[in-house]
Design an enzyme around this catalytic site. Structure first.
Site, mmCIF file in Angstrom:
data_model
loop_
_atom_site.group_PDB
_atom_site.id
_atom_site.type_symbol
_atom_site.label_atom_id
_atom_site.label_comp_id
_atom_site.label_asym_id
_atom_site.label_seq_id
_atom_site.Cartn_x
_atom_site.Cartn_y
_atom_site.Cartn_z
ATOM 1 N N GLY A 142 21.050 33.610 54.046
ATOM 2 C CA GLY A 142 22.149 33.567 54.991
ATOM 3 C C GLY A 142 22.881 32.251 55.044
ATOM 4 O O GLY A 142 23.459 31.895 56.071
ATOM 5 N N SER A 143 22.890 31.495 53.934
ATOM 6 C CA SER A 143 23.532 30.180 53.973
ATOM 7 C C SER A 143 25.047 30.293 54.112
ATOM 8 O O SER A 143 25.675 29.418 54.724
ATOM 9 C CB SER A 143 23.161 29.365 52.733
ATOM 10 N N ASN A 144 25.649 31.343 53.553
ATOM 11 C CA ASN A 144 27.086 31.521 53.736
ATOM 12 C C ASN A 144 27.411 31.935 55.169
ATOM 13 O O ASN A 144 28.432 31.522 55.729
ATOM 14 C CB ASN A 144 27.618 32.551 52.740
ATOM 15 N N ILE A 160 27.360 48.322 46.765
ATOM 16 C CA ILE A 160 28.768 48.637 46.536
ATOM 17 C C ILE A 160 29.196 49.666 47.570
ATOM 18 O O ILE A 160 28.623 50.755 47.666
ATOM 19 C CB ILE A 160 28.997 49.160 45.113
ATOM 20 N N LEU A 161 30.195 49.352 48.354
ATOM 21 C CA LEU A 161 30.667 50.252 49.398
ATOM 22 C C LEU A 161 31.610 51.296 48.803
ATOM 23 O O LEU A 161 32.514 50.979 48.040
ATOM 24 C CB LEU A 161 31.375 49.456 50.491
ATOM 25 N N HIS A 172 32.513 36.482 45.912
ATOM 26 C CA HIS A 172 31.967 36.847 44.595
ATOM 27 C C HIS A 172 31.903 35.601 43.713
ATOM 28 O O HIS A 172 32.903 34.895 43.558
ATOM 29 C CB HIS A 172 32.842 37.905 43.926
ATOM 30 N N ASP A 192 35.120 44.225 43.088
ATOM 31 C CA ASP A 192 35.518 42.843 42.803
ATOM 32 C C ASP A 192 36.907 42.740 42.183
ATOM 33 O O ASP A 192 37.211 41.799 41.444
ATOM 34 C CB ASP A 192 34.484 42.154 41.892
ATOM 35 N N GLU A 251 30.781 28.137 47.483
ATOM 36 C CA GLU A 251 30.822 29.341 48.318
ATOM 37 C C GLU A 251 30.916 28.985 49.793
ATOM 38 O O GLU A 251 31.696 29.593 50.544
ATOM 39 C CB GLU A 251 29.569 30.183 48.076
#
Length: 205
Positions: A20-22, A107-108, A124, A164, A193
């Protein structure tokens, strides 16, 4: 308001996706000059052990877990599209102005995008049109070692039905040095990121 969706599928080889760093970068920037008009209001994960959930809970932010396997086991006969519809329901219930996919590796499908009608962005670790899909960092590193490329990059793009391929909002080139290990490259990419996910969120809030 931001709703951040973070998770990890079994096919992903990026351990940092569970950390969870982003998400933490967004939490740290919220309410500061870097991201003055937004705050994280909800965090959803596809895995119960994703540390991003703990990061959110430590700041009293509501969280939820919606795991694909668990959902399908609890709903015999359900499809992957049904799961995406459930994820979309949770998104809509949280009433976000912006959805940020930060480590969400499933992938949604079209079903999700047809239900959620607010901007949705994805981080991405590759340049536009290069290394779409999973394991982008590893594939870029292998291409570098073959001499096919001299650098890679990171982007935040709008989420569309093609994986993407949405409109890039923020793009950064990331150099690869001749002595770099895969871990060196991953570390450099993650640092970028953390910067651009905040930049992209600010563009849309």
């Amino acid at each position: 308001m931001l709703a951040v969706y973070t998770g990890l599928c079994s096919l992903c080889s990026r351990p940092s996706s569970t950390l969870g760093s982003n998400l933490q970068a967004l939490l740290d920037a919220s309410g500061t000059p870097r991201l003055p008009n937004a705050q994280v209001t909800f965090v959803l994960s596809s895995r119960s052990n994703a540390y991003g959930l703990t990061r959110a809970q430590n700041q009293s932010i509501p969280t939820s877990v919606c795991a694909l396997k668990t959902y399908l086991n609890r709903h015999p006969g359900a499809t992957r599209e049904d799961y995406d519809a459930e994820v979309a329901r949770l998104v809509v219930e949280s009433k976000p102005d912006l959805v940020v996919l930060a480590g969400w590796m499933h992938i949604l499908s079209d079903r999700f995008l047809d239900i959620v009608n607010v901007p949705c962005i994805n981080l991405h670790p590759a340049l536009p049109g290069a290394f779409d899909g999973a394991q982008a960092i590893e594939r870029a590193y292998e291409a570098f070692k073959r001499g096919d490329i001299h650098h890679t990059g990171v982007m935040v793009h709008r989420v569309i039905k093609e994986v993407d391929r949405g409109e890039p909002l923020v793009v950064r080139q990331v150099d690869i040095g001749p002595g770099d290990s895969l871990e060196d490259l991953e570390t450099r990419i993650h640092k970028v990121e953390h910067e651009i996910i905040v930049e992209a969120a600010r563009l849309l809030t």
